[in-house]
Scaffold this motif. Structure first.
Motif, PDB file in Angstrom:
ATOM      1  N   GLN A 262     -29.245 -12.257  38.147  1.00 54.26           N
ATOM      2  CA  GLN A 262     -30.157 -12.624  39.389  1.00 54.26           C
ATOM      3  C   GLN A 262     -31.108 -13.014  38.571  1.00 54.26           C
ATOM      4  N   VAL A 263     -31.802 -13.997  38.274  1.00 56.37           N
ATOM      5  CA  VAL A 263     -33.439 -14.173  38.274  1.00 56.37           C
ATOM      6  C   VAL A 263     -34.098 -15.373  40.034  1.00 56.37           C
ATOM      7  N   ASP A 264     -34.897 -13.448  39.902  1.00 62.05           N
ATOM      8  CA  ASP A 264     -35.787 -14.605  40.955  1.00 62.05           C
ATOM      9  C   ASP A 264     -34.859 -15.459  42.054  1.00 62.05           C
TER      10      ASP A 264
ATOM     11  N   GLU B 266     -29.503 -28.540  30.038  1.00 61.94           N
ATOM     12  CA  GLU B 266     -29.329 -28.090  28.929  1.00 61.94           C
ATOM     13  C   GLU B 266     -30.239 -27.129  28.198  1.00 61.94           C
ATOM     14  N   THR B 267     -31.290 -27.425  28.437  1.00 60.18           N
ATOM     15  CA  THR B 267     -32.618 -25.634  27.636  1.00 60.18           C
ATOM     16  C   THR B 267     -32.383 -24.850  27.841  1.00 60.18           C
ATOM     17  N   ILE B 268     -32.235 -24.956  29.740  1.00 57.09           N
ATOM     18  CA  ILE B 268     -31.871 -23.158  30.616  1.00 57.09           C
ATOM     19  C   ILE B 268     -30.557 -22.953  29.647  1.00 57.09           C
ATOM     20  N   CYS B 269     -29.258 -23.878  29.294  1.00 56.73           N
ATOM     21  CA  CYS B 269     -28.294 -23.249  28.596  1.00 56.73           C
ATOM     22  C   CYS B 269     -28.772 -22.788  27.620  1.00 56.73           C
ATOM     23  N   ARG B 270     -29.328 -23.521  26.760  1.00 54.82           N
ATOM     24  CA  ARG B 270     -29.339 -23.205  25.515  1.00 54.82           C
ATOM     25  C   ARG B 270     -30.210 -22.321  25.206  1.00 54.82           C
ATOM     26  N   GLN B 271     -31.861 -22.241  25.856  1.00 59.13           N
ATOM     27  CA  GLN B 271     -31.929 -20.553  26.271  1.00 59.13           C
ATOM     28  C   GLN B 271     -31.410 -19.431  26.348  1.00 59.13           C
ATOM     29  N   LEU B 272     -30.745 -19.756  27.462  1.00 62.69           N
ATOM     30  CA  LEU B 272     -29.720 -18.265  27.963  1.00 62.69           C
ATOM     31  C   LEU B 272     -28.922 -18.044  26.981  1.00 62.69           C
ATOM     32  N   CYS B 273     -28.050 -18.741  26.118  1.00 63.78           N
ATOM     33  CA  CYS B 273     -27.920 -18.355  24.817  1.00 63.78           C
ATOM     34  C   CYS B 273     -28.474 -17.050  23.558  1.00 63.78           C
ATOM     35  N   LYS B 274     -29.507 -17.790  23.945  1.00 65.39           N
ATOM     36  CA  LYS B 274     -30.794 -16.817  22.749  1.00 65.39           C
ATOM     37  C   LYS B 274     -31.017 -15.809  23.288  1.00 65.39           C
ATOM     38  N   MET B 275     -31.047 -15.770  24.657  1.00 59.93           N
ATOM     39  CA  MET B 275     -32.028 -14.617  25.469  1.00 59.93           C
ATOM     40  C   MET B 275     -31.679 -13.346  24.548  1.00 59.93           C
ATOM     41  N   ASP B 276     -32.312 -12.271  24.844  1.00 61.23           N
ATOM     42  CA  ASP B 276     -32.011 -10.420  24.331  1.00 61.23           C
ATOM     43  C   ASP B 276     -30.954  -9.962  26.145  1.00 61.23           C
ATOM     44  N   TYR B 277     -30.423  -9.119  26.136  1.00 67.34           N
ATOM     45  CA  TYR B 277     -29.954  -9.106  27.442  1.00 67.34           C
ATOM     46  C   TYR B 277     -29.935  -7.269  27.997  1.00 67.34           C
ATOM     47  N   HIS B 278     -30.586  -7.134  26.797  1.00 66.63           N
ATOM     48  CA  HIS B 278     -30.950  -5.234  27.184  1.00 66.63           C
ATOM     49  C   HIS B 278     -31.387  -5.136  28.062  1.00 66.63           C
TER      50      HIS B 278
ATOM     51  N   TRP C 142     -37.020  -6.930  32.006  1.00 64.49           N
ATOM     52  CA  TRP C 142     -36.498  -8.171  31.410  1.00 64.49           C
ATOM     53  C   TRP C 142     -36.447  -9.054  32.334  1.00 64.49           C
ATOM     54  N   ARG C 143     -36.753  -8.275  33.056  1.00 64.60           N
ATOM     55  CA  ARG C 143     -36.593  -9.754  35.099  1.00 64.60           C
ATOM     56  C   ARG C 143     -38.168 -10.469  34.409  1.00 64.60           C
ATOM     57  N   GLN C 144     -39.045  -9.782  34.257  1.00 68.01           N
ATOM     58  CA  GLN C 144     -40.745 -10.352  33.879  1.00 68.01           C
ATOM     59  C   GLN C 144     -40.394 -10.710  32.465  1.00 68.01           C
ATOM     60  N   TYR C 145     -39.767 -10.337  31.747  1.00 72.73           N
ATOM     61  CA  TYR C 145     -39.260 -11.352  30.610  1.00 72.73           C
ATOM     62  C   TYR C 145     -38.770 -12.744  30.322  1.00 72.73           C
ATOM     63  N   MET C 146     -37.635 -13.069  31.623  1.00 75.20           N
ATOM     64  CA  MET C 146     -36.927 -13.798  31.948  1.00 75.20           C
ATOM     65  C   MET C 146     -37.625 -14.953  32.206  1.00 75.20           C
ATOM     66  N   LEU C 147     -38.296 -14.485  33.090  1.00 74.64           N
ATOM     67  CA  LEU C 147     -39.451 -15.705  33.784  1.00 74.64           C
ATOM     68  C   LEU C 147     -40.658 -16.056  33.303  1.00 74.64           C
ATOM     69  N   ASP C 148     -40.708 -15.345  32.615  1.00 75.01           N
ATOM     70  CA  ASP C 148     -41.605 -15.635  31.079  1.00 75.01           C
ATOM     71  C   ASP C 148     -41.165 -16.606  30.034  1.00 75.01           C
ATOM     72  N   SER C 149     -39.682 -16.775  30.233  1.00 74.64           N
ATOM     73  CA  SER C 149     -38.893 -17.392  28.881  1.00 74.64           C
ATOM     74  C   SER C 149     -38.733 -18.387  29.217  1.00 74.64           C
ATOM     75  N   LEU C 150     -37.869 -18.857  30.407  1.00 72.99           N
ATOM     76  CA  LEU C 150     -37.672 -19.521  31.344  1.00 72.99           C
ATOM     77  C   LEU C 150     -38.161 -20.640  32.086  1.00 72.99           C
ATOM     78  N   ASP C 151     -39.110 -20.485  32.920  1.00 73.65           N
ATOM     79  CA  ASP C 151     -40.180 -20.699  32.741  1.00 73.65           C
ATOM     80  C   ASP C 151     -39.288 -21.636  34.626  1.00 73.65           C
ATOM     81  N   LEU C 152     -39.106 -20.867  35.409  1.00 78.16           N
ATOM     82  CA  LEU C 152     -37.903 -21.764  35.966  1.00 78.16           C
ATOM     83  C   LEU C 152     -39.073 -22.361  37.576  1.00 78.16           C
ATOM     84  N   SER C 153     -39.833 -22.266  37.564  1.00 81.54           N
ATOM     85  CA  SER C 153     -41.012 -22.141  38.741  1.00 81.54           C
ATOM     86  C   SER C 153     -41.199 -24.268  38.633  1.00 81.54           C
ATOM     87  N   GLN C 154     -40.476 -24.449  37.280  1.00 83.70           N
ATOM     88  CA  GLN C 154     -40.564 -26.377  37.308  1.00 83.70           C
ATOM     89  C   GLN C 154     -39.478 -27.057  38.423  1.00 83.70           C
TER      90      GLN C 154
END
Length: 197
Positions: free
Chosen positions: A164-166, A101-113, A73-85
Motif C-alpha cells: 500500500q503506497v498512499d 510500464e514505467t511504474i512496473c519497471r521502477q517497482l522491480c528496481k526498488m529497495d524493499y527494506h 520507506w513510504r517516503q522513499y516510495m512516494l518520492d521515487s514513484l511520483d504517483l501524484s501525476q
C-alpha cells in the motif's frame, strides 16, 4: 648424511655440499613497476557466514522498533514513484500504458527494506495472508517481521505480494523481484509473460 652413504663416497659428498650455486651469487633487482597488494579490507563470504551476518533471530526483534524504518520507506516510495501525476476520477485510478510500464519497471528496481508486504497468493498455502515489515531482502527471499514479533521467511519466486503506497494498492509478482537489491537496480527488465501461480 655420512651414515646413509658408503664410506668411499664421503669426500664426494662433502665437496658437492660445499659447492656454491651460480644463481646464488646474482641478486635479483626488485621490479619497481609491481604494486604490492593491499591487505583485503572486506570479509569473504565464508567469514560472513561464520559471523552470522546473514542470519536473523526468529524471535527477539520488536515490530514497534521497525515502524520508523517503514515510515522512511513510504517516503522513499512516494518520492521515487511520483504517483501524484496519476489522475484520479470518482475514486478510480486511470493509468496510461506508458505510465503503467514505467511504474512496473521502477517497482522491480526498488529497495524493499522497510516495506509493509502482504502475501496475496503463494504455492505454499501457509504463507497466504502473511503480513509484516521487510527486515531482510535476500536474493530469493523476503524476511518479514509480523506484529507478533516473529520473523517469517517468504520465498519470492512462488509468491505474489501486495503493498500500500498512499492511496494506491500495488500487486507484484515475486518472480520479478528475485535477485539481490543492489543487482536489481542496474538490471534491465524485459516484458515477461505473467507467471503461473
Amino acid at each position: 648424511m655420512e651414515k646413509y652413504c658408503a664410506p668411499e663416497r664421503h669426500t664426494d659428498l662433502k665437496k658437492s655440499l660445499h659447492k656454491s650455486m651460480i644463481l646464488g651469487k646474482h641478486k635479483v633487482k626488485p621490479d619497481l613497476n609491481i604494486v604490492p597488494r593491499a591487505k583485503k579490507s572486506h570479509l569473504s563470504l565464508h567469514e560472513k557466514r561464520i559471523l552470522g551476518l546473514y542470519k536473523l533471530p526468529r524471535k527477539g526483534l520488536k515490530y514497534q522498533e521497525f515502524l520508523e524504518l517503514h515510515n522512511l520507506w513510504r517516503q522513499y516510495m512516494l518520492d521515487s514513484l511520483d504517483l501524484s501525476q496519476v489522475p484520479n476520477k470518482k475514486g478510480e485510478v486511470e493509468m496510461e500504458n506508458s505510465q503503467r510500464e514505467t511504474i512496473c519497471r521502477q517497482l522491480c528496481k526498488m529497495d524493499y527494506h522497510g516495506a509493509m508486504l502482504t502475501v496475496v497468493r503463494s504455492k505454499c498455502p501457509s504463507h497466504i495472508g502473511a503480513q509484516g515489515i521487510v527486515v531482510m531482502d535476500t536474493k530469493n527471499t523476503f524476511k518479514l517481521l509480523g506484529q507478533d514479533n516473529i520473523v517469517r521467511t517468504i520465498p519470492k519466486d512462488t509468491s505474489v505480494f501486495q503493498i500500500q503506497v498512499d492511496r494506491f494498492q500495488l500487486t507484484m509478482f515475486g518472480k520479478y523481484l528475485c535477485g539481490k537489491p543492489a543487482e536489481r537496480t542496474t538490471k534491465k527488465f524485459r516484458k515477461h509473460l505473467v507467471p503461473d501461480l
